[in-house]
Design an enzyme around this catalytic site. Structure first.
Site: not given
Length: 1029
Positions: A123, A154, A236
């Site tokens: 993402h 991801d 993060s």
């Protein structure tokens, strides 16, 4: 899931709806700021979908959470790890698949120092065009580009040049997915909450969580996730999760944003395999059967049909497991369709028992193009099926086509899985230009164009190649959330502002998307005359009033570029025909704000003709446009405009068009005449009517209608009913609109000149007035004699006008021959000024004799007026995603000094201008230390800047605060381009594109994305311009 309960959990990777522009980006960065947001990738938070649950933490684990300073061993580990962690600053330059155009920041870490590979989240890398750089711990910066983004999971891999890091050794973290265990203490080292470096502690509490569901947009699936309590925050995403030995055991991916310190980590098995394939130069094969599985505990599987025999065998084979894989979503027409059913419990694949996603991925990735045999339990019955494994990359779009202001690609597996639909069709990833449907929502699938089916992207391209410029075609489309409803609309195909149909294809070698032109536009078909009849207005007591229906036309205006701070790309309203023989129509400037636009005029709800701008009034909120009357065979009637001023209390007839374009009418009374006082908008100065009288009437219809007229019994139009664009509301972030009347006598001089073929050359006073009462005038120093004269001159309104704001004029000379704030106006050319309409004398005089009161002293001035010739914008530059032009009239109305003639009017999301914080209302004064007082010097300076290099801009904010911004140029996605008003061009403007080294291309270049369009304070853009190629 074991021990789960529904909750109102919130995910850190989504953002709530932004009322600024109505969009729902995952990583929104307001004003290009690089400060933190709430999510793991900055600024991403929203509600989880129903079905995602809060995970109970084992209370025994809190006993092992670190409560004091790190041990020496941990300190040494972290010290070694931070050298491998990078901060990623990036732009996703256009909307693609599930990702909107955005700028944001995240984290990554080096996994191969020799080749320069960085692991981060998918993402972050995104599914579409990416442009970014990495900053190492010692603040060395290096460009990075994607070489792999997983279609489902991801994670993505960026590449950088290790030789570019000169002042520190580049090391890599070793990926050890086998070391992830429940109860181990971990550290999340990354760019948390927008900080350069943050180290968060936690303990892994679960290894068998289903992938978190983030709702609309990208979500991982067909994998398990780890769970821990680390309280990671914005920025993060992509951080390494390391154990005490310094090995990466997981990848930070998401978490909760409701106050719970729960974080979700992606296992590293699939990233490790992808990395090895890249290192070995092998393709990263990915297989799939278009079926989503989820982990369900044994008790749920029993209810679905898991037999005691199979449960016993499974528990024996996997004594530490408590879950099995259950089919959740099967895509129609996919390999699993009619073979696997929802609720089937997976027992074996190719004869091998399995309960985990990791092993299932191993099998599918190694058997692409081959069949696999699945043993399933369906309601207690064993079912064995053979399914062909498809290529996951083949159903993940790697290209898009841009045409007529919109962008399109094949429907992705991500979207298909999200909505449970077949993985096929043409998806609108950017609904701009001609493709801006009534509903601004994303998720449209094009079904037909011009009565031709478009089942896939190739067919769509062939159909669009045969649609000529300016054609009006019927399209049908569906929304992914409602495939039961077939929507039908008619679009105007624009192939003249942006002529090229472009294809962009992902290039994993360079990390760029390569653009190519795939079709030139077909010329527009010559219009032909058409016949139509008007409706008859019923239930009116005055036939002359009913006849006025034949003077109304529907006007639609589309602006391909946002100029002058105007907040919309498309507006519509009703215009009034004032000369049917010449095709002249008067319309509000809130509908037609400037002449870089397409105007469509619909007559009698039947005939559609093109219009062009003839005149824009600088102050009084109206425009005059023109159509070709030879194309109209209909009984259009010229409205008769009254030369008499309408008065307060007068009876009149209101005819208006409501929000859905329906005509409404009522007898009413004029309630008030007053000077318009629309608040200024310093956040985005835009056209604002000033020094003009407004009319209100006593009917509720007036607030419902943005277009209409006030008409006398004999059919004479006494006033136009117009929409006035107002300020942006700070509470709702919406643009206010006012509906008010404009008396017709003020139009007559302008209309007469235009009818005679003369372009009106107006003169104006560069000030803004407001009415003051006699009590205020007395305190300002107005004598009793003048107060008495005012009472005689205007018996209905005892008022004078005071200067509240001066408009900055470029060539204004200092001295006494100018009005100042606080001056009270008494007379102009000997006439006492008690009505705002008395000011109309200024439009036709080069010089005025005025009497004023200043500082309690009466003065007489010879006051020069100012030509309104250069009020409108006639040139604009697009540079690094920002639109720049001379400060338009609204800016000069609100500012006391122009710092430069280079004004930032708007910017594009996902652009360098957005990333580095170059904001609308900024003035650019210097480029690389060289003054840029005007557009010419600015353009000469920026075209010399090499691509992908930094430069310095010195800017001044609207509030006179100087600042310096460093930006990096990107010509591939955001080429430098200018548009110049040119009457010789068919659409009145020409485009010039500047390539590297100052190479000039007349017209449109190949490279460049179609920028997103949104209505926001930041003025997101659609950039498309008429060219001469």
């Amino acid at each position: 899931m074991n021990g789960t309960s529904p909750t109102t959990a919130r995910s850190k990777r989504k953002e709530p709806p932004h009322t600024v522009d109505g969009r729902h980006p995952k990583h929104h960065r307001p004003n290009g700021d690089l400060s933190s947001g709430d999510p793991n990738t900055s600024e991403i938070h929203d509600d989880l979908e129903e079905g995602d649950y809060e995970e109970f933490e084992d209370p025994r684990l809190s006993a092992v959470l670190p409560t004091g300073p790190d041990s020496a061993e941990w300190q040494e580990t972290v010290q070694n790890v931070v050298r491998n962690v990078v901060s990623i600053r990036f732009c996703q330059t256009c909307s693609f698949d599930t990702d909107p155009a955005l700028t944001s920041e995240a984290t990554g870490f080096v996994v191969d120092a020799e080749r320069g590979y960085i692991l981060t989240n998918r993402h972050v890398v995104g599914s579409g065009p990416f442009w970014g750089f990495c900053i190492f711990d010692n603040h060395e910066e290096v460009d990075a580009y994607p070489v792999y983004r997983d279609p489902v999971h991801d994670f993505g891999i960026l590449k950088f040049d290790p030789k570019a890091i000169k002042y520190m050794p580049v090391a890599a973290l070793t990926l050890r997915p086998d070391l992830a265990k429940v109860g181990i203490e971990i550290r999340v080292v990354g760019n948390d909450a927008g900080e350069k470096l943050s180290i968060l502690s936690g303990v892994i509490s679960r290894l068998d969580r289903n992938a978190p569901d983030y709702g609309d947009g990208y979500s991982d699936f067909n994998t398990c996730y780890y769970q821990a309590s680390a309280a990671a925050s914005g920025g993060s995403s992509g951080s390494p999760v390391v154990n005490i030995d310094g090995y990466a055991v997981a990848l930070q991916a998401g978490g909760r944003a409701d106050g719970a310190a729960t974080d979700y980590f992606l296992p590293l098995d699939r990233p490790l395999r992808a990395l090895k394939c890249l290192q070995d130069g092998n393709p990263i094969t990915r297989g799939d059967i278009q079926c989503q599985f989820v982990l369900k505990p044994f008790d749920e599987c029993r209810r679905l049909g898991l037999t005691p025999e199979w449960e016993a065998r499974t528990r024996k084979a996997f004594p530490k497991e408590n879950n099995m894989l259950v089919a959740e979503i099967i895509l129609p027409d996919g390999p699993s369709h009619n073979k696997v059913e929802e609720g089937d419990v997976l027992i074996k694949v190719n004869g091998e028992m399995l309960t985990q996603f990791i092993r299932l991925d191993d099998i599918l990735d190694s058997t692409v193009g081959e069949p696999v045999k699945l043993l399933l339990l369906r309601g207690g019955e064993e079912v064995e099926v053979e399914i062909g494994v498809g290529d996951l990359h083949a159903i993940t779009p790697d290209r898009f086509v841009s045409v007529a202001g919109g962008s399109f690609h094949s429907l992705s597996y991500q979207q298909a899985r999200l909505y449970g639909v077949a993985c096929k069709g043409v998806y609108v990833c950017e609904a701009g230009g001609s493709w801006r449907f009534d509903n601004a929502d994303n998720g449209w699938l094009i079904q037909t164009i011009d009565h031709k089916k478009t089942p896939d992207l190739e067919t769509f391209i062939e159909v669009m190649k045969n649609v000529p410029d300016k054609a009006r075609v019927v399209i049908t489309y569906k929304h992914l959330r409602d495939l039961h409803t077939l929507n039908t609309t008619i679009i105007y195909v624009d192939r003249h502002w942006s002529k090229k149909m472009k294809m962009a294809v992902r290039n994993d070698e360079t990390g760029l998307w390569d653009f190519s032109s795939i079709a030139d536009p077909l010329p527009a078909v010559a219009p032909v005359a058409r016949k139509a009849a008007f409706i008859q207005l019923e239930h009116t007591s005055h036939p002359a009033v009913a006849e006025l229906v034949r003077s109304f036309v529907h006007v639609s205006c589309t602006m391909p570029i946002k100029l002058d701070g105007f907040p919309k790309n498309r507006k519509w309203g009703m215009g009034l025909v004032i000369d049917a023989d010449k095709g002249l129509v008067v319309i509000s400037r809130a509908i037609v704000p400037y002449d870089l636009c397409d105007i469509s005029i619909t007559i009698a709800d039947s005939i559609v003709v093109e219009g062009k701008v003839v005149f824009l009034h600088p102050l009084q909120n109206y425009a005059i446009i023109q159509y070709d009357p030879k194309l109209v065979d209909a009984p259009v009637v010229s409205a008769k405009l009254s030369a008499e001023e309408i008065t307060q209390g007068a009876s009149t007839y209101f005819i208006g068009y409501n929000r859905i374009g329906r005509i409404v009418h009522a007898a009413t009374t004029v309630t008030e005449l007053f000077a318009v006082t629309i608040p200024a908008n310093s956040g985005a100065p835009r056209y604002r009517a000033v020094n003009v009288d407004a009319i209100t009437v006593d009917t509720s219809l007036s607030s419902q209608c943005g277009s209409g007229v006030l008409v006398a019994q004999d059919g004479t139009v006494q006033a136009l009913w117009l929409t006035y664009l107002g300020e942006r509301s700070l509470s709702t972030h919406r643009d206010e609109e006012y509906h008010l009347g404009l008396a017709t006598p003020t139009l007559l001089p302008v209309v007469k000149q235009i009818q005679e073929g003369v372009v009106p050359k107006l003169r104006i006073l560069s000030v803004e007035f407001r009415a003051i009462q006699m009590s205020q005038a007395r305190l300002m120093g107005v004598s009793e004699e003048w107060i008495h004269q005012v009472s005689l001159a205007n018996t209905s309104h005892h008022q004078l006008f005071m200067v509240t704001k001066r408009t900055f004029e470029r060539n204004e000379q200092e001295g006494g021959g100018a009005l100042l704030e606080g001056d009270v106006l008494l007379t102009i050319n000997g006439k006492t000024i008690t009505k705002i309409s008395d000011l109309d004398i200024m439009y036709s005089h080069d010089e005025l004799d005025v009497a004023i009161v200043r500082d309690c002293q009466e003065l007489r001035l010879k006051l020069p007026t100012v030509a309104a010739d250069d009020v409108e914008t006639d040139r604009a530059i697009s540079f690094c995603g920002a639109i720049l032009h001379r400060p338009h009239h609204a800016v000069r109305q609100q500012i006391s000094k122009l710092f430069s003639e280079v004004y930032v009017s708007a910017r594009t999301r996902g652009s360098p201008a957005y990333q580095y914080g170059l904001a609308p209302t900024n003035f650019i004064t210097h480029v690389n230390g060289k003054p840029t007082p005007d557009l010419e010097s600015f353009l000469a300076a920026v075209v010399k800047i090499p691509d992908n290099t930094y430069f310095r801009l010195r800017a001044m904010t609207f509030d006179s605060v100087p600042w310096v911004v460093t930006m990096k140029k990107n010509e591939h996605y955001f080429p430098t381009m200018e548009v110049v008003k040119d009457p010789a061009e068919e659409c009145g403007w020409r485009r010039v594109t500047y390539k590297g080294g100052g190479k000039v291309i007349q017209g449109e270049g190949i490279d460049g994305v179609d920028a997103p369009a949104g209505e926001s304070t930041e003025m997101d853009l659609d950039v498309g311009v008429c060219d001469s190629t």
